[in-house]
Design a protein around this motif. Structure first.
Motif, PDB file in Angstrom:
ATOM      1  N   GLU A   3       0.834  -1.206   0.000  1.00  0.00           N
ATOM      2  CA  GLU A   3       0.000   0.000   0.000  1.00  0.00           C
ATOM      3  C   GLU A   3       0.865   1.252   0.000  1.00  0.00           C
ATOM      4  O   GLU A   3       0.538   2.249  -0.651  1.00  0.00           O
ATOM      5  N   ALA A   4       1.988   1.230   0.715  1.00  0.00           N
ATOM      6  CA  ALA A   4       2.906   2.371   0.710  1.00  0.00           C
ATOM      7  C   ALA A   4       3.469   2.594  -0.691  1.00  0.00           C
ATOM      8  O   ALA A   4       3.580   3.738  -1.151  1.00  0.00           O
ATOM      9  N   LEU A   7       0.832   4.231  -2.810  1.00  0.00           N
ATOM     10  CA  LEU A   7       0.737   5.663  -2.522  1.00  0.00           C
ATOM     11  C   LEU A   7       1.852   6.433  -3.219  1.00  0.00           C
ATOM     12  O   LEU A   7       1.624   7.500  -3.800  1.00  0.00           O
ATOM     13  N   LEU A  24       2.859   4.674   5.043  1.00  0.00           N
ATOM     14  CA  LEU A  24       1.646   4.177   5.688  1.00  0.00           C
ATOM     15  C   LEU A  24       1.961   3.938   7.161  1.00  0.00           C
ATOM     16  O   LEU A  24       2.995   3.363   7.492  1.00  0.00           O
ATOM     17  N   ILE A  32      -5.054   1.441  10.357  1.00  0.00           N
ATOM     18  CA  ILE A  32      -4.304   2.393   9.533  1.00  0.00           C
ATOM     19  C   ILE A  32      -4.676   3.796   9.993  1.00  0.00           C
ATOM     20  O   ILE A  32      -5.833   4.210   9.901  1.00  0.00           O
ATOM     21  N   ARG A  35      -1.730   8.040   6.152  1.00  0.00           N
ATOM     22  CA  ARG A  35      -1.253   7.770   4.798  1.00  0.00           C
ATOM     23  C   ARG A  35      -0.601   9.040   4.262  1.00  0.00           C
ATOM     24  O   ARG A  35      -1.065  10.145   4.539  1.00  0.00           O
ATOM     25  N   ALA A  50       1.924  11.767   6.474  1.00  0.00           N
ATOM     26  CA  ALA A  50       1.335  10.633   7.195  1.00  0.00           C
ATOM     27  C   ALA A  50       1.353  10.865   8.706  1.00  0.00           C
ATOM     28  O   ALA A  50       0.376  10.560   9.409  1.00  0.00           O
TER      29      ALA A  50
END
Length: 318
Positions: A3-4, A7, A24, A32, A35, A50
């Protein structure tokens, strides 16, 4: 980390001259809480965004970041390693070490000295792929250069008359616009500029503001609003460009290939046969077929509606 990376990839084409980093933050109970991705123009950094979103929940959390947090002084903002030390996460997971000599290991050392557990190497390949433009510029002083071509089955880019609209279908053209959105600059040659008056913008809903800067390869007069390159080697002065997309015709493609400046080729191949027409390339300095082998490697291939995307990466010595 996946997911990082996602992004960070979303920021590609907008973060230059800084890297397109993703971050993240996951709280101790698995939520979470933050972000971030490098902002337009390179600041704020992904970690700063983040951490600001996570607030106090960053304490005792796990932070996933695609590049080692910066640790050098900058007039544009505080070092991310210092921000993380202040936030007191329990662990920071880093995909890859920052090769910038101002950082290279210093960020991780600062975190460890503060008692934060640091893990390195999770998701390294995916992060390197996403950061390829910035890494190329850092390593050799120019952007990563992608050459885009729309071809028929028999390798033609246009009819003998020059007509080429449209060789590929709508799905392929949408993918081209996504590539534009992930580029800092698009370049065409003078012939394409005069024949097509290209806008070179992004025409995907919600991404219209992601249209990159425009460049023109020409020995002629300058054009307002366009960066002028007199020769392909002028890419070495594009210090605020990480990813350059070349969309010119045969002459421009040939010029960049002859100068060995292309790192990646995107071929959008349509299921049509043109026959006599304009070829994709001219003479690129090749005198023997044997010399052509080993220079390019296929890295991706997929269907885009009725068309097919073929991706090739230049094989270079490390």
């Amino acid at each position: 980390m996946a997911e990082a990376v996602r992004l960070g990839e979303a920021a590609r084409g907008r973060s230059a001259p800084n890297p397109n980093v993703g971050c993240l933050i996951v709280s101790s109970n698995g939520e979470i809480v933050g972000r971030g991705a490098t902002a337009l123009g390179g600041r704020p950094h992904a970690e700063a965004i983040a951490l600001d979103r996570a607030g106090r929940k960053a304490r005792s959390s796990t932070v996933y970041v695609t590049l080692e947090p910066c640790a050098h002084e900058s007039p544009r903002g505080p070092a991310c390693a210092d921000l993380l030390v202040k936030a007191k996460p329990a662990r920071v997971v880093i995909a890859m070490k920052d090769p910038d000599p101002r950082v290279f290991g210093t960020g991780m050392r600062r975190l460890r000295d503060a008692g934060i557990d640091v893990k390195l190497g999770i998701g390294r390949k995916a992060a390197r792929d996403s950061l390829a433009g910035w890494l190329t510029r850092l390593r050799i002083g120019r952007p990563r250069i992608t050459l885009k071509l729309a071809l028929s089955i028999d390798g033609k880019i246009a009819l003998p008359s020059g007509e080429s609209k449209w060789i590929t279908g709508e799905d392929a053209r949408k993918h081209v616009h996504l590539e534009r959105a992930h580029s800092d600059m698009i370049l065409v040659g003078r012939g394409t500029y005069l024949a097509d008056a290209p806008r070179l913008d992004v025409r995907l809903p919600g991404l219209e503001d992601w249209s990159p800067k425009r460049a023109l390869l020409t020995r002629g007069e300058a054009v307002d609003g366009w960066e002028i390159l007199r020769k392909p080697e002028d890419v070495y002065r594009l210090h605020d460009v990480n990813d350059l997309l070349v969309e010119g015709g045969s002459a421009t493609a040939t010029a960049f290939l002859s100068a060995d400046l292309v790192d990646r080729i995107l071929i959008y191949r349509a299921p049509i046969i043109v026959g006599e027409g304009k070829s994709s390339f001219g003479y690129v300095g090749l005198d023997a077929i044997a010399d052509a082998h080993g220079q390019w490697a296929s890295s991706d291939g997929r269907r885009l509606g009725v068309d097919r995307l073929e991706v090739y990466e230049r094989v270079r010595e490390a």
